[in-house]
Write a protein that holds these residues in place. Sequence first.
Motif, PDB file in Angstrom:
ATOM      1  N   UNK A  67      -4.560   9.105 -47.917  1.00 17.89           N
ATOM      2  CA  UNK A  67      -5.205   9.300 -46.617  1.00 17.89           C
ATOM      3  C   UNK A  67      -6.007  10.591 -46.675  1.00 17.89           C
ATOM      4  N   UNK A  68      -7.213  10.538 -46.165  1.00 16.48           N
ATOM      5  CA  UNK A  68      -8.072  11.713 -46.082  1.00 16.48           C
ATOM      6  C   UNK A  68      -8.359  11.989 -44.615  1.00 16.48           C
ATOM      7  N   UNK A  69      -8.235  13.247 -44.227  1.00 19.99           N
ATOM      8  CA  UNK A  69      -8.533  13.607 -42.841  1.00 19.99           C
ATOM      9  C   UNK A  69      -9.126  14.999 -42.807  1.00 19.99           C
ATOM     10  N   UNK A  70      -9.721  15.334 -41.671  1.00 19.42           N
ATOM     11  CA  UNK A  70     -10.338  16.649 -41.549  1.00 19.42           C
ATOM     12  C   UNK A  70      -9.817  17.450 -40.355  1.00 19.42           C
ATOM     13  N   UNK A  71      -9.180  16.765 -39.397  1.00 16.36           N
ATOM     14  CA  UNK A  71      -8.671  17.521 -38.242  1.00 16.36           C
ATOM     15  C   UNK A  71      -7.727  16.648 -37.420  1.00 16.36           C
ATOM     16  N   UNK A  72      -7.009  17.312 -36.520  1.00 18.57           N
ATOM     17  CA  UNK A  72      -6.193  16.607 -35.526  1.00 18.57           C
ATOM     18  C   UNK A  72      -7.110  16.052 -34.446  1.00 18.57           C
ATOM     19  N   UNK A  73      -6.744  14.920 -33.892  1.00 17.41           N
ATOM     20  CA  UNK A  73      -7.445  14.402 -32.723  1.00 17.41           C
ATOM     21  C   UNK A  73      -6.844  15.033 -31.474  1.00 17.41           C
ATOM     22  N   UNK A  74      -7.440  14.750 -30.349  1.00 17.74           N
ATOM     23  CA  UNK A  74      -6.887  15.223 -29.076  1.00 17.74           C
ATOM     24  C   UNK A  74      -5.471  14.668 -28.885  1.00 17.74           C
ATOM     25  N   UNK A  75      -5.288  13.403 -29.237  1.00 14.02           N
ATOM     26  CA  UNK A  75      -3.972  12.773 -29.115  1.00 14.02           C
ATOM     27  C   UNK A  75      -2.950  13.466 -30.029  1.00 14.02           C
ATOM     28  N   UNK A  76      -3.366  13.792 -31.250  1.00 10.99           N
ATOM     29  CA  UNK A  76      -2.489  14.515 -32.167  1.00 10.99           C
ATOM     30  C   UNK A  76      -2.129  15.891 -31.641  1.00 10.99           C
ATOM     31  N   UNK A  77      -3.105  16.554 -31.033  1.00 14.06           N
ATOM     32  CA  UNK A  77      -2.857  17.881 -30.457  1.00 14.06           C
ATOM     33  C   UNK A  77      -1.896  17.796 -29.268  1.00 14.06           C
ATOM     34  N   UNK A  78      -2.039  16.767 -28.438  1.00 11.68           N
ATOM     35  CA  UNK A  78      -1.124  16.603 -27.301  1.00 11.68           C
ATOM     36  C   UNK A  78       0.312  16.373 -27.777  1.00 11.68           C
ATOM     37  N   UNK A  79       0.476  15.530 -28.799  1.00 14.93           N
ATOM     38  CA  UNK A  79       1.811  15.293 -29.345  1.00 14.93           C
ATOM     39  C   UNK A  79       2.384  16.608 -29.873  1.00 14.93           C
ATOM     40  N   UNK A  80       1.588  17.327 -30.661  1.00  9.20           N
ATOM     41  CA  UNK A  80       2.060  18.587 -31.229  1.00  9.20           C
ATOM     42  C   UNK A  80       2.435  19.589 -30.143  1.00  9.20           C
ATOM     43  N   UNK A  81       1.655  19.657 -29.078  1.00 14.08           N
ATOM     44  CA  UNK A  81       1.988  20.566 -27.983  1.00 14.08           C
ATOM     45  C   UNK A  81       3.338  20.220 -27.362  1.00 14.08           C
ATOM     46  N   UNK A  82       3.675  18.934 -27.336  1.00 15.39           N
ATOM     47  CA  UNK A  82       4.953  18.512 -26.751  1.00 15.39           C
ATOM     48  C   UNK A  82       6.139  18.888 -27.642  1.00 15.39           C
TER      49      UNK A  82
END
Length: 122
Positions: A67-82
């Motif tokens: 898997x290749x990625x470059x950043x968290x999405x908004x959804x990923x950031x919301x999960x991480x904040x929780x």
Amino acid sequence: MQCDWDLIRSILLWAEHHCDGSYIVSADMIILSGYTPSEINGHLKLLENSGFLTNDYGTNSKQACHIYFSRLTRQGQHYLNAVRNDMIWRRTKSVLALISLPLTLSLVQDLAVAIIKSSLGF
């Protein structure tokens, strides 16, 4: 593959610290103690399929072995904040240990948010 909730959290924390969208990251670039690149890649696939990671460069992860990625999405950031706070995460994991049903990332996030609200008196 069984979902490792600690690994999910660790990957997201790592990505937040190391990924700003300016370059592509793959599993072999992520070093997390106690986890193999294969375990990390499997969980990256879960995070990508769940819309938590994105690749701004268009590399097709779906056909690659990594898997290749470059950043968290908004959804990923919301999960991480929780789940970011260690105390909230420990309480979330203690409830998860009592549940013997398969859970999704969104249910784990909802549980963490409920624990946060309870801590705040809501």
